[in-house]
Design an enzyme around this catalytic site. Structure first.
Site, PDB file in Angstrom:
ATOM      1  N   LYS A 276       1.138   0.074  -7.613  1.00 53.04           N
ATOM      2  CA  LYS A 276       1.042  -1.489  -7.190  1.00 53.04           C
ATOM      3  C   LYS A 276      -0.240  -1.916  -7.544  1.00 53.04           C
ATOM      4  CE  LYS A 276       2.302  -4.466  -3.632  1.00 53.04           C
ATOM      5  NZ  LYS A 276       2.986  -5.370  -4.623  1.00 53.04           N
TER       6      LYS A 276
ATOM      7  N   HIS B  36       3.575   1.326  -0.330  1.00 55.88           N
ATOM      8  CA  HIS B  36       4.082   1.048  -1.534  1.00 55.88           C
ATOM      9  C   HIS B  36       3.674   2.041  -2.481  1.00 55.88           C
ATOM     10  CE1 HIS B  36      -0.245  -0.053  -2.640  1.00 55.88           C
ATOM     11  NE2 HIS B  36      -0.170  -0.665  -1.401  1.00 55.88           N
TER      12      HIS B  36
END
Length: 239
Positions: A154, A150
């Site tokens: 995040k 990701h």
């Protein structure tokens, strides 16, 4: 449909604000974020609505919101859900980290409310399919691994999607009597699963551009919540 976004100053909150503002079927009537309170939403999310960001969900009382979209954190989300249930406002929640006890409370709250609620780790259609396929495959293999990649901003890692996938795989194995996956000491903090093993590996993957698929799935959910009378835990499973 009149929509309010709570957590409007966050990465997903600003994305939802823009998606709602761009949808002719939806009207953005309020935005809430304690860290951005008093700032024009145009500065926060880049949308021309004339709204200022409010500091508390109580500001929604006079906004006439029919649906609240929540992308906050668990401690804030449970309070927001209590407010929504008490005020008869539908809720679409992408916030993760709610405990089993809190989810049970949410179920009871909306059972006794005129409003509906969706709580989902991920609204992307591809992610929902990926989780379901992993759930179906889990009882058939001796080993499994959840790998997550990701962006560097995040907040939650492992993400709610990764944890939900692992949980659903474990529950599927329990239902089939397949037993627990063998522990992997190199990745045990991420998933009590295993890598390697005999036979050919099978991969179930979901890839998408940041935010785009979530906007599509989230938009569908905002509309559906106006019609349904159930508590859903995830886009693919109801209670």
């Amino acid at each position: 449909m009149r929509v309010a976004v709570v957590g409007a100053g966050g990465r997903m909150g600003t994305t939802v604000c823009r998606a709602v503002a761009d949808d002719s079927d939806l009207e953005l009537v309020a935005a809430v974020d304690p860290l951005q309170a008093g700032i024009d939403l145009r500065q926060v999310a880049g949308v021309e609505t004339g709204l200022q960001v409010a500091g508390s969900i109580d500001a929604l009382t006079g906004a006439g919101a029919e649906v609240v979209v929540d992308f906050t954190e668990a401690s804030a989300a449970i309070e927001n859900l209590r407010w929504c249930a008490a005020h008869g406002v539908h809720a679409v929640v992408g916030t993760t980290g709610l405990s089993d006890e809190e989810m049970a409370e949410v179920g009871k709250l909306f059972d006794n409310s005129s409003a509906n609620c969706v709580v989902a780790a991920n609204f992307a259609i591809g992610a929902v399919i990926m989780m379901r396929l992993a759930e179906l495959a889990a009882p058939l293999f001796e080993t499994a691994e959840v790998i997550e990649l990701h962006h560097d901003e995040k907040v939650d890692a492992p993400s709610g999607t990764a944890m939900t996938t692992a949980q659903r795989m474990a529950e599927a194995r329990e239902r089939r009597g397949s037993g627990a996956l063998a522990p992997d000491p190199t990745r045990s903090q991420v998933l009590e699963g295993a890598r390697g093993g005999s036979g050919r590996p099978v991969a179930v993957a979901e890839r998408r551009g940041a935010g785009q698929a979530r906007r599509t799935g989230g938009g569908h959910r905002a509309r559906e919540e106006h019609l349904r009378r159930v508590l859903l835990v995830g886009p693919s499973r109801g209670r």
